[in-house]
Structure formats: C-alpha cells, structure tokens
Design a protein around this motif. Structure first.
Motif, PDB file in Angstrom:
ATOM      1  N   ASP A  45      -3.596 -24.147  -4.060  1.00 39.84           N
ATOM      2  CA  ASP A  45      -2.192 -23.749  -3.908  1.00 39.84           C
ATOM      3  C   ASP A  45      -1.992 -23.128  -2.530  1.00 39.84           C
ATOM      4  OD1 ASP A  45      -1.623 -24.596  -6.460  1.00 39.84           O
ATOM      5  OD2 ASP A  45      -1.958 -22.630  -7.363  1.00 39.84           O
ATOM      6  N   THR A  46      -1.054 -23.699  -1.764  1.00 43.13           N
ATOM      7  CA  THR A  46      -0.872 -23.299  -0.371  1.00 43.13           C
ATOM      8  C   THR A  46       0.600 -23.334   0.003  1.00 43.13           C
ATOM      9  OG1 THR A  46      -3.002 -24.349   0.146  1.00 43.13           O
ATOM     10  CG2 THR A  46      -1.610 -23.759   2.014  1.00 43.13           C
ATOM     11  N   GLU A  47       1.003 -22.415   0.884  1.00 43.12           N
ATOM     12  CA  GLU A  47       2.345 -22.470   1.455  1.00 43.12           C
ATOM     13  C   GLU A  47       2.242 -22.328   2.973  1.00 43.12           C
ATOM     14  OE1 GLU A  47       4.888 -19.228   0.308  1.00 43.12           O
ATOM     15  OE2 GLU A  47       3.999 -17.853   1.780  1.00 43.12           O
ATOM     16  N   THR A  48       3.276 -22.797   3.658  1.00 45.53           N
ATOM     17  CA  THR A  48       3.379 -22.583   5.091  1.00 45.53           C
ATOM     18  C   THR A  48       4.793 -22.108   5.396  1.00 45.53           C
ATOM     19  OG1 THR A  48       2.867 -23.546   7.269  1.00 45.53           O
ATOM     20  CG2 THR A  48       4.138 -24.918   5.748  1.00 45.53           C
ATOM     21  N   CYS A  49       4.953 -21.333   6.451  1.00 47.16           N
ATOM     22  CA  CYS A  49       6.235 -20.714   6.778  1.00 47.16           C
ATOM     23  C   CYS A  49       6.799 -21.345   8.057  1.00 47.16           C
ATOM     24  CB  CYS A  49       6.070 -19.213   6.990  1.00 47.16           C
ATOM     25  SG  CYS A  49       5.138 -18.391   5.694  1.00 47.16           S
ATOM     26  N   MET A  50       8.085 -21.628   8.045  1.00 46.41           N
ATOM     27  CA  MET A  50       8.718 -22.246   9.206  1.00 46.41           C
ATOM     28  C   MET A  50      10.075 -21.608   9.457  1.00 46.41           C
ATOM     29  SD  MET A  50       8.857 -24.244  11.735  1.00 46.41           S
ATOM     30  CE  MET A  50       7.361 -25.197  11.552  1.00 46.41           C
ATOM     31  N   THR A  51      10.416 -21.471  10.727  1.00 46.38           N
ATOM     32  CA  THR A  51      11.712 -20.921  11.126  1.00 46.38           C
ATOM     33  C   THR A  51      12.719 -22.038  11.383  1.00 46.38           C
ATOM     34  OG1 THR A  51      10.993 -20.936  13.432  1.00 46.38           O
ATOM     35  CG2 THR A  51      10.683 -18.891  12.187  1.00 46.38           C
ATOM     36  N   MET A  52      14.010 -21.693  11.375  1.00 48.02           N
ATOM     37  CA  MET A  52      15.055 -22.649  11.733  1.00 48.02           C
ATOM     38  C   MET A  52      15.250 -22.712  13.244  1.00 48.02           C
ATOM     39  SD  MET A  52      18.126 -22.545   9.018  1.00 48.02           S
ATOM     40  CE  MET A  52      17.854 -22.505   7.266  1.00 48.02           C
ATOM     41  N   ARG A  53      14.866 -21.637  13.906  1.00 47.01           N
ATOM     42  CA  ARG A  53      14.888 -21.637  15.367  1.00 47.01           C
ATOM     43  C   ARG A  53      13.578 -21.013  15.818  1.00 47.01           C
ATOM     44  NH1 ARG A  53      19.683 -17.237  16.639  1.00 47.01           N
ATOM     45  NH2 ARG A  53      19.419 -15.929  14.796  1.00 47.01           N
TER      46      ARG A  53
END
Length: 240
Positions: A45-53
């Motif tokens: 189980d894994t997540e990654t974080c991303m920004t809109m800018r």
C-alpha cells in the motif's frame, strides 16, 4: 493512538526516512517522497503526493499551474503503478479555493465521472513497463488502456496473453466494439481507432477478456513515462 482508534491508518511519515522499513512497526502504508512517480509497480500500500502548482500551500506569487491534462495524466500513471494519488490544494488565508484550483478539480472530476472505472478499485499494470502511447490498469477480466498520446495508426500493446473478447471506449455508453487483431507470437494486440482522440487528455480503452488477465512473464519493454519519454515529459517530471 491504536488504543483510542484501532481502525486508524498511520502513514509512514511518522518515521524519518533514515529508519529502515522493517522497523516502522506502526506504519500501515508507504508515503513516497514529494512529487514522485515510482519507477516500478508498488506491491505494498503506497501513496504519492502532488501539487497543482509548484508550492504546497497558498502562494499568491506562484502562477506555475499544472494543466488538467497534467493532473489526469499523473493520476493515470499512479494507478498504473498501484499508487494512490494525494492531490494537494492550497486554500487562501480565508479558507477558499482559488479559481484555478476549482477549475482543475472540476475538470478532473468530470473526467472521473466517465472514466472512474479505470481508476477506482483497479490494480497496477500487468506488465512492469509502459508503452509510448501511455500505460495500463486492470480490474478482474478487464484491461484499461490510458492513451495519453494518440496513435491514429492504432493502439498496440504486448505482454498480455490471449485474444481479447472485446475492446471499446470507456466513455462510449453504447460500448461499440473496436476492431482488433491479436498475434499469438509475441502476444501482440492492436486496436483500430479513429484518426482523432475522443479525449485529448486521456482516452481510456477498455479491453475485456474471457478469463482473468494473464501477463507473459517473458515480456519486456523499453518505455517508462517520465524517464524514457519525450523531452516534454522529462521536463514535467523534473519540474514536479
């Protein structure tokens, strides 16, 4: 925390990354470094974080917005790696979303209304590599081809054993079959498509089989989005 709420889910960021994974006894899932697309399929189980800018929080001087296509593309690729996407927003000091955030969230939401089947509840791609046109997710007896770059000559993939029983655009309510050819030598499937992409952001083609999807263990490929793709995608990855 475990005593008060046994069903709580704890992120690996509870620990420093210097702590070996096997010693993170309270971490229920792995959280990757910021803005990271893993280079391989994740079996845990894994997540990654991303920004809109560029920045995470509110920044009135940050106009470096990712396009809705960029966000949809990254979402599809995360799913192809078996990773959940945590998409960041940066509300104003008054707690309001910016117009640019609402615009992107609405557009991604509209895309998901039609194509969510190819994201929710799916597993990572049956093969360890991508294709020059995009990547795949799977669920039960269905493959979902996320076509990020259109190929009027046809969408072709290999590494999946057996001839599909049907292929159609997921956005097509009638599920009109698309012509396809299967070559057992090399397990190559080619799907005929129109000259223009139905959705330039990510056209999803559902490919159904009569049995669970089976990968050829000998299959290999050279494409991997954001590492072996075009200069544009390399620049986007570096920017993110």
């Amino acid at each position: 925390m475990r005593e008060l709420q046994p069903n709580a889910v704890i992120c690996s960021r509870l620990y420093s990354r210097r702590v070996p994974v096997e010693q993170r006894r309270y971490a229920d899932f792995e959280s990757l470094p910021d803005r990271m697309l893993p280079t391989k399929r994740m079996t845990q189980d894994t997540e990654t974080c991303m920004t809109m800018r560029h920045n995470w929080g509110y920044d009135r001087n940050d106009a470096d917005w990712k396009s809705p296509k960029d966000i949809i593309e990254f979402l599809a690729l995360c799913s192809a790696r078996g990773v959940n996407l945590l998409l960041n927003v940066g509300p104003t000091p008054e707690g309001a979303f910016l117009p640019e955030e609402r615009e992107r969230l609405n557009e991604v939401g509209e895309w998901m209304k039609v194509n969510g089947e190819s994201i929710y509840g799916t597993q990572y791609s049956p093969v360890e590599f991508d294709f020059w046109w995009g990547a795949m997710t799977q669920k039960d007896n269905t493959l979902y081809l996320h076509v990020l770059e259109w190929a009027p000559a046809g969408i072709e993939f290999h590494g999946v054993v057996g001839k599909p029983s049907k292929a159609y655009f997921l956005a097509d309510p009638k599920r009109t079959p698309l012509p396809l050819i299967y070559d057992a030598e090399g397990h190559v499937t080619k799907i005929e498509v129109p000259a223009t992409a139905p959705d330039s952001r990510d056209t999803v083609i559902a490919v159904q089989y009569d049995a669970p999807v089976a990968a050829d263990p000998q299959a290999h490929g050279k494409h991997h989005w954001y590492t072996t793709r075009s200069k544009r995608h390399t620049e986007i990855a570096r920017k993110r």
